[in-house]
Enzyme design. Structure first.
Site, short mmCIF file in Angstrom:
data_model
loop_
_atom_site.label_atom_id
_atom_site.label_comp_id
_atom_site.label_asym_id
_atom_site.label_seq_id
_atom_site.Cartn_x
_atom_site.Cartn_y
_atom_site.Cartn_z
N SER A 144 9.27 51.81 22.95
CA SER A 144 7.88 51.54 23.32
C SER A 144 7.84 50.54 24.46
O SER A 144 8.72 49.69 24.59
CB SER A 144 7.13 50.96 22.12
OG SER A 144 5.86 50.45 22.50
N TYR A 156 7.26 44.58 15.65
CA TYR A 156 7.29 45.87 16.34
C TYR A 156 7.98 45.75 17.69
O TYR A 156 8.88 46.52 18.02
CB TYR A 156 5.88 46.42 16.50
CG TYR A 156 5.81 47.76 17.18
CD1 TYR A 156 6.13 48.92 16.47
CD2 TYR A 156 5.46 47.87 18.52
CE1 TYR A 156 6.09 50.16 17.09
CE2 TYR A 156 5.40 49.11 19.14
CZ TYR A 156 5.72 50.24 18.43
OH TYR A 156 5.68 51.47 19.04
#
Length: 171
Positions: A144, A156
């Site tokens: 990401s 994350y």
């Protein structure tokens, strides 16, 4: 004529029940691959499989959780038993963990790490071992932009940076 042809390939896609993973599973099927769809939601996986079979490709649903130590081995074995030798894998399964470092519990941190890093590592190991036996293949790990530009999603962002490093190290 298509510029992206995966005819005769067998793919395993994690997180294939919805979102990006479902889109990837359908995309590789449209390009000609047969697809093993892995994820936690049986009903959603079956819906993905139905869409793929309507495209004229073979597909199977493999219900499992990437945090389970045996899930990768089981997924690869089922894929090869039911569809043929694995030569494409897309490790997409992941969880967000949107809390900041000050809000996050250690248990939440570990849940995100186990899913987004350890799960990818286990699947890469099992996929690469199978592909080596068949003369090679390709593994794609989904990261990401949050790995490079975190916006408060501590766990994350950390895990997606780790996925980038893991991919480079394994390559």
């Amino acid at each position: 004529m298509t510029s992206f042809d995966l005819s005769g390939r067998v793919a395993l896609v994690t997180g294939a029940s919805r979102g990006i993973g479902k889109g990837i599973a359908l995309g590789v099927a449209r390009a000609g691959a047969d697809v093993a769809c892995h994820g936690r939601d049986a009903a959603a996986l079956n819906a993905t499989v139905e869409e793929i079979t309507r495209l004229g490709r073979r597909a199977i649903a493999i219900v499992g959780d990437v945090t389970d130590a045996s899930a990768a081995t089981i997924a690869v074995e089922r894929t090869e038993c039911e569809l043929g030798p694995l030569n494409l894998a897309v490790n997409n399964a992941g969880v967000a963990g949107s809390m900041t470092a000050l809000e996050m519990t250690e248990a939440e941190w570990q849940r995100v790490m186990d899913t987004n890093v350890t799960g990818v590592f286990r699947f890469c190991q099992a996929e690469a071992a199978a592909m080596r036996q068949h003369g090679g293949g390709a593994i794609v790990n989904v990261a990401s932009i949050a790995a490079l530009r975190p916006r408060g999603m501590t766990a994350y962002s950390t895990t997606k940076g780790a996925v980038i490093a893991l991919t480079r190290a394994m390559a």
